[in-house]
Design an enzyme around this catalytic site. Sequence first.
Site, PDB file in Angstrom:
ATOM      1  N   GLY A  10      59.845  46.083   3.348  1.00  0.00           N
ATOM      2  CA  GLY A  10      60.033  45.591   4.721  1.00  0.00           C
ATOM      3  C   GLY A  10      61.456  45.773   5.203  1.00  0.00           C
ATOM      4  O   GLY A  10      61.962  44.967   5.975  1.00  0.00           O
ATOM      5  N   VAL A  44      72.608  47.637   4.811  1.00  0.00           N
ATOM      6  CA  VAL A  44      73.500  48.508   5.590  1.00  0.00           C
ATOM      7  C   VAL A  44      72.603  49.485   6.363  1.00  0.00           C
ATOM      8  O   VAL A  44      71.389  49.394   6.299  1.00  0.00           O
ATOM      9  CB  VAL A  44      74.477  49.296   4.671  1.00  0.00           C
ATOM     10  CG1 VAL A  44      75.562  48.392   4.137  1.00  0.00           C
ATOM     11  CG2 VAL A  44      73.730  49.979   3.539  1.00  0.00           C
ATOM     12  N   LYS A  75      76.777  54.907  20.777  1.00  0.00           N
ATOM     13  CA  LYS A  75      77.594  55.775  19.922  1.00  0.00           C
ATOM     14  C   LYS A  75      77.571  57.177  20.530  1.00  0.00           C
ATOM     15  O   LYS A  75      76.509  57.797  20.618  1.00  0.00           O
ATOM     16  CB  LYS A  75      76.977  55.798  18.515  1.00  0.00           C
ATOM     17  CG  LYS A  75      77.523  56.872  17.609  1.00  0.00           C
ATOM     18  CD  LYS A  75      76.809  56.884  16.257  1.00  0.00           C
ATOM     19  CE  LYS A  75      77.267  58.061  15.420  1.00  0.00           C
ATOM     20  NZ  LYS A  75      76.538  58.162  14.145  1.00  0.00           N
ATOM     21  N   LEU A 350      64.730  55.404   1.803  1.00  0.00           N
ATOM     22  CA  LEU A 350      65.553  55.706   0.627  1.00  0.00           C
ATOM     23  C   LEU A 350      64.711  56.176  -0.555  1.00  0.00           C
ATOM     24  O   LEU A 350      65.200  56.905  -1.420  1.00  0.00           O
ATOM     25  CB  LEU A 350      66.372  54.473   0.238  1.00  0.00           C
ATOM     26  CG  LEU A 350      67.367  53.994   1.309  1.00  0.00           C
ATOM     27  CD1 LEU A 350      67.989  52.662   0.914  1.00  0.00           C
ATOM     28  CD2 LEU A 350      68.454  55.038   1.554  1.00  0.00           C
TER      29      LEU A 350
HETATM   30  P1  FAD Z   1      65.579  48.967   1.613  1.00  0.00           P
HETATM   31  O1  FAD Z   1      66.394  48.451   2.714  1.00  0.00           O
HETATM   32  O2  FAD Z   1      66.160  48.950   0.244  1.00  0.00           O
HETATM   33  O3  FAD Z   1      64.228  48.106   1.603  1.00  0.00           O
HETATM   34  C1  FAD Z   1      63.385  48.041   0.482  1.00  0.00           C
HETATM   35  C2  FAD Z   1      62.279  47.053   0.744  1.00  0.00           C
HETATM   36  O4  FAD Z   1      61.369  47.111  -0.345  1.00  0.00           O
HETATM   37  C3  FAD Z   1      62.737  45.598   0.842  1.00  0.00           C
HETATM   38  O5  FAD Z   1      62.054  44.959   1.908  1.00  0.00           O
HETATM   39  C4  FAD Z   1      62.293  44.981  -0.481  1.00  0.00           C
HETATM   40  O6  FAD Z   1      62.007  43.598  -0.361  1.00  0.00           O
HETATM   41  C5  FAD Z   1      61.025  45.794  -0.719  1.00  0.00           C
HETATM   42  N1  FAD Z   1      60.613  45.806  -2.111  1.00  0.00           N
HETATM   43  C6  FAD Z   1      61.244  46.356  -3.159  1.00  0.00           C
HETATM   44  N2  FAD Z   1      60.544  46.113  -4.292  1.00  0.00           N
HETATM   45  C7  FAD Z   1      59.440  45.413  -3.934  1.00  0.00           C
HETATM   46  C8  FAD Z   1      58.342  44.858  -4.648  1.00  0.00           C
HETATM   47  N3  FAD Z   1      58.213  44.972  -5.968  1.00  0.00           N
HETATM   48  N4  FAD Z   1      57.396  44.182  -3.956  1.00  0.00           N
HETATM   49  C9  FAD Z   1      57.482  44.040  -2.600  1.00  0.00           C
HETATM   50  N5  FAD Z   1      58.499  44.561  -1.883  1.00  0.00           N
HETATM   51  C10 FAD Z   1      59.466  45.213  -2.551  1.00  0.00           C
HETATM   52  N6  FAD Z   1      71.445  55.165   7.486  1.00  0.00           N
HETATM   53  C11 FAD Z   1      71.784  55.442   8.751  1.00  0.00           C
HETATM   54  O7  FAD Z   1      70.970  55.994   9.483  1.00  0.00           O
HETATM   55  N7  FAD Z   1      73.015  55.133   9.228  1.00  0.00           N
HETATM   56  C12 FAD Z   1      73.961  54.575   8.458  1.00  0.00           C
HETATM   57  O8  FAD Z   1      75.046  54.268   8.956  1.00  0.00           O
HETATM   58  C13 FAD Z   1      73.668  54.332   7.096  1.00  0.00           C
HETATM   59  N8  FAD Z   1      74.589  53.811   6.271  1.00  0.00           N
HETATM   60  C14 FAD Z   1      74.267  53.607   4.961  1.00  0.00           C
HETATM   61  C15 FAD Z   1      75.241  53.165   4.074  1.00  0.00           C
HETATM   62  C16 FAD Z   1      74.938  53.022   2.722  1.00  0.00           C
HETATM   63  C17 FAD Z   1      75.990  52.592   1.773  1.00  0.00           C
HETATM   64  C18 FAD Z   1      73.620  53.271   2.267  1.00  0.00           C
HETATM   65  C19 FAD Z   1      73.270  53.092   0.821  1.00  0.00           C
HETATM   66  C20 FAD Z   1      72.645  53.668   3.154  1.00  0.00           C
HETATM   67  C21 FAD Z   1      72.958  53.867   4.492  1.00  0.00           C
HETATM   68  N9  FAD Z   1      72.007  54.330   5.383  1.00  0.00           N
HETATM   69  C22 FAD Z   1      72.351  54.628   6.655  1.00  0.00           C
HETATM   70  C23 FAD Z   1      70.612  54.473   4.985  1.00  0.00           C
HETATM   71  C24 FAD Z   1      69.831  53.261   5.480  1.00  0.00           C
HETATM   72  O9  FAD Z   1      70.447  52.076   5.030  1.00  0.00           O
HETATM   73  C25 FAD Z   1      68.419  53.306   4.970  1.00  0.00           C
HETATM   74  O10 FAD Z   1      67.862  54.548   5.289  1.00  0.00           O
HETATM   75  C26 FAD Z   1      67.581  52.238   5.607  1.00  0.00           C
HETATM   76  O11 FAD Z   1      68.176  50.975   5.496  1.00  0.00           O
HETATM   77  C27 FAD Z   1      66.219  52.188   4.994  1.00  0.00           C
HETATM   78  O12 FAD Z   1      66.189  51.557   3.764  1.00  0.00           O
HETATM   79  P2  FAD Z   1      64.772  51.312   3.137  1.00  0.00           P
HETATM   80  O13 FAD Z   1      63.958  50.512   4.084  1.00  0.00           O
HETATM   81  O14 FAD Z   1      64.216  52.619   2.697  1.00  0.00           O
HETATM   82  O15 FAD Z   1      65.086  50.477   1.811  1.00  0.00           O
END
Ligand code: FAD
Length: 516
Positions: A10, A44, A75, A350
Amino acid sequence: MVDKIVIVGGGTSGWMSASYLKAAFGERISVTVVESDRVPTIGVGEATFSTVRHFFEYLGLKETDWMPACNATYKLGIRFQNWSGVGEHFYHPFERLRVVDGFPLTDWWLKQRPSERFDADNFVMAALGDNLRSPRFLDGTLFERGNSDLGPGGAAFRSTLTEQDTQFPYAYHFDAALLAKYLTEYGVSRGVRHVVDDVVDVKLDDRGWISAVATAEHGDLEGDLFVDCTGFKGLLLNKALEEPFVSYQDTLPNNRAVALRVPVDTAERGIPPYTRATAMEAGWIWTIPLFDRIGTGYVYADEYCSPEEAERTLREFVGPGAEGLEANHIRMRIGRSRNSWTKNCVAVGLSSGFVEPLESTGIFFIQHGIEQLVKHFPQQDWSQRLRDSYNRAVNNCMDGVREFLVLHYRGAARNDNQYWQDAKTRKVPDALQGRLEQWQNKLPDAENIFPHYHGFEAYSYVAMLMGLKGIPLRAAGALDLMDGTAAAEEFERVRATAKDLLRTLPSQHEYLAQLH
Ligand code: FAD
């Protein structure tokens, strides 16, 4: 029919995927989002790409509603600080190059050098950035005409990245947690089932496809299609289905970050209409201005800098405002899954891949991934060709961005320590080496950059090469034999337009304060 979708995660990717799929298919599909309240999101990811407007428009969201709710700002580009030398800066704007007598204005600039600021001579945006301007007038009109702008309150037609024909002049910064909350409300109000629970097991059928995810308290969640939005761990795709990960670490060494959220008085300081990327001893620091605070973080390679040292550096960089704030240390997985779609599981966010935060491409990859998923949505027979086509599009997009980012380090004139010296000798992706040599004689154009869609156009490569100053560049030979009067007039027009806009546009703070 494939109509039962389970999204695990989420964060930004989970809720962007859920809301987009609902916007595309409405009641014809069921969508469940399961997210853990024990595993935090990455915390982030707040700067975006100008193409993100297609996402908001597709959902029918209006700037006037969602921007204040997410403390969002405009931006107009990225300000690169200290990449060519300490104290120097230049912009990579969301602005295409003007063309004079068949040659981009930047070629003419190499020949005529009207001033030392190539960005201010070629792009109107540089002046707007330096002077903290809003891209909209107080009545909501966009400063640049000729774009298919709906106005801040408009959201009527639905387009995707494929229809991007003009360069829209801005992207957004927003609070990622607030956006996830906003999209949760959007999704739930349109029928998304929201389950807060831990996924403790991934159940496979006889063919090795996912049949259900088992949760701690809500039993098994069954589905046809599973979307892995679990972040760097890739719980479904990489762990359960054992899809390998292709690391980019050999060409992009930054593998850690430390981040802070810093409250600031934006009324007093103003709101810069750009993301700042400041080159440091072992990487770079992002500064992302939101309406009520700054998001900042040091991206670095742990081969050159310890987490303690990085945190100390970041706190010094921020100054007294950093006192008492909790730092978020993040380990980054740089690269992509070999295939983001395998069997009945698609990874978005990610878990699919990440090419480090420079140029803000994480959310762009999410948008690209889900748009492609809708374009490749599986039919009953789950054609392998469909999945191959999807994976090609996603892989090309990330591989292309990798090339563009490697160029930033290879092309930077900065050379003052081991980190920056190694950046000049480190392996680069195979085809990039040839391109780097070619660009010294012929500036990047549509024919000689990475050949598949990856979000960046030739003008971005030109802007970076010229701003970074580490690679010698030459104007096209033909310009020696051509009359440069029209080009000189065009430089004058850029200057006059910028001057006029500085006189008439409000500051970004003034414009956004009105929205709030
Ligand atoms: P996450 O935010 O890690 O979410 C993972 C989800 O999975 C969470 O809700 C967690 O609760 C859930 N989960 C995990 N395991 C389980 C489980 N077993 N059961 C149930 N739920 C689970 N992108 C940009 O476009 N601009 C930026 O400026 C930028 N800056 C960044 C800076 C850094 C240092 C990093 C690392 C990334 C950056 N990004 C940026 C990328 C951006 O942060 C991600 O693409 C975006 O936040 C998406 O993350 P996500 O939802 O894939 O993963």
